[in-house]
Design an enzyme around this catalytic site. Structure first.
Site, PDB file in Angstrom:
ATOM      1  CB  CYS A  80      47.784  43.411  40.141  1.00 13.16           C
ATOM      2  SG  CYS A  80      49.210  42.910  38.741  1.00 13.16           S
ATOM      3  CB  CYS A 194      48.926  35.183  39.703  1.00 12.82           C
ATOM      4  SG  CYS A 194      48.290  36.850  38.282  1.00 12.82           S
TER       5      CYS A 194
END
Length: 270
Positions: A80, A194
């Site tokens: 992440c 992302c």
């Protein structure tokens, strides 16, 4: 109680807010196909991109501490970007095993661009981080880096993994957020900052309506994981992967078909 196979073969632990980290797991499985996998999704904390730095700096190390205690992994990957740019140092301080983070692929993008104009799509939290400023200064100081926060792409990727059609308006708005900026028409490379976003690479490419190369860090992260575990003995056959959620197990039901393609067969809560 720890699974006997986990005790014999410590797993790789992947951590994300949702299913975005599958883009990193996918590349890792190509290099380490028999490595046991534990995939942890903090659905109770989604979305990270809207949380404060202080919240994430406290939440992520605490959750990973519990996960490491339960599953005894050989290595942790924070799959992440938002969590990595904010909490990576905190996690490394708290754990006594290798921790691999995920950072925007600014360095490789700077070598790929021909026009010198690079786009970056990320969450609001990621694109405002000083860490991103430092990467840009170190590796793309002679390039123009245009940033755009596209948090709704996270939900579009989640929808796709549930077997739904991502909202085309969300895809179009993400691309327009970069192209419509000054010099945006010169963008030839877009960084997907992302881990959810590579799951939408086909949709983003179609929305761009012209040749643009999309780049993310998944392959580089997989190579790093393989290098750090190069002396590890893995099982000779595939092990059933484990999916752990901080949310409700019932909410994971729509994802099971997609997760099964990654060898994930067991589901647990934290």
């Amino acid at each position: 109680m720890t699974d006997p196979k986990i005790a014999e073969y410590p797993p790789l632990l992947f951590f994300d807010t949702g299913v975005g980290g599958l883009s990193v797991l996918r590349e890792t499985m190509k290099l380490l196909p028999n490595a046991p996998i534990v995939y942890a999704a903090d659905y109770a904390g989604l979305p990270y991109g809207m949380k404060s730095e202080a919240e994430l700096a406290a939440r992520v190390p605490a959750l990973l501490g519990r996960l490491v205690e339960r599953y005894k992994p050989i290595l942790v990957t924070i799959a992440c970007n938002t969590a990595s740019t904010i909490a990576l140092d905190h996690v490394r301080s708290a754990l006594n095993i290798p921790v691999v983070g995920t950072v925007p692929a600014i360095k490789p993008a700077s070598t790929l661009t021909k026009t010198g104009v690079i786009g970056l799509l990320g969450t609001r939290a990621t694109i405002r981080q000083p860490y991103v400023d430092r990467l840009a200064a170190d590796f793309a100081s002679d390039k123009k880096l245009l940033r755009h926060a596209a948090p709704d792409l996270v939900y579009a990727a989640e929808a796709k993994l549930r077997g739904e059609t991502p909202d085309p308006r969300v895809i179009q708005e993400a691309i327009a957020g970069l192209i419509d900026q000054a010099a945006g028409e010169q963008i030839d490379t877009i960084i997907l900052a992302c881990t959810h976003f590579p799951l939408l690479k086909d949709e983003l490419s179609e929305a761009a309506q012209r040749p643009i190369q999309f780049i993310d860090g998944a392959q580089g992260i997989a190579r790093r994981i393989a290098n750090l575990t190069k002396n590890t003995s893995w099982p000779t056959d595939n092990q059933d992967g484990i999916f752990v959620t901080t949310g409700e197990l019932a909410d994971i039901e729509p994802y099971r078909r997609a997760l099964g393609e990654y060898g994930i067969k067991r589901y647990e809560t934290l």
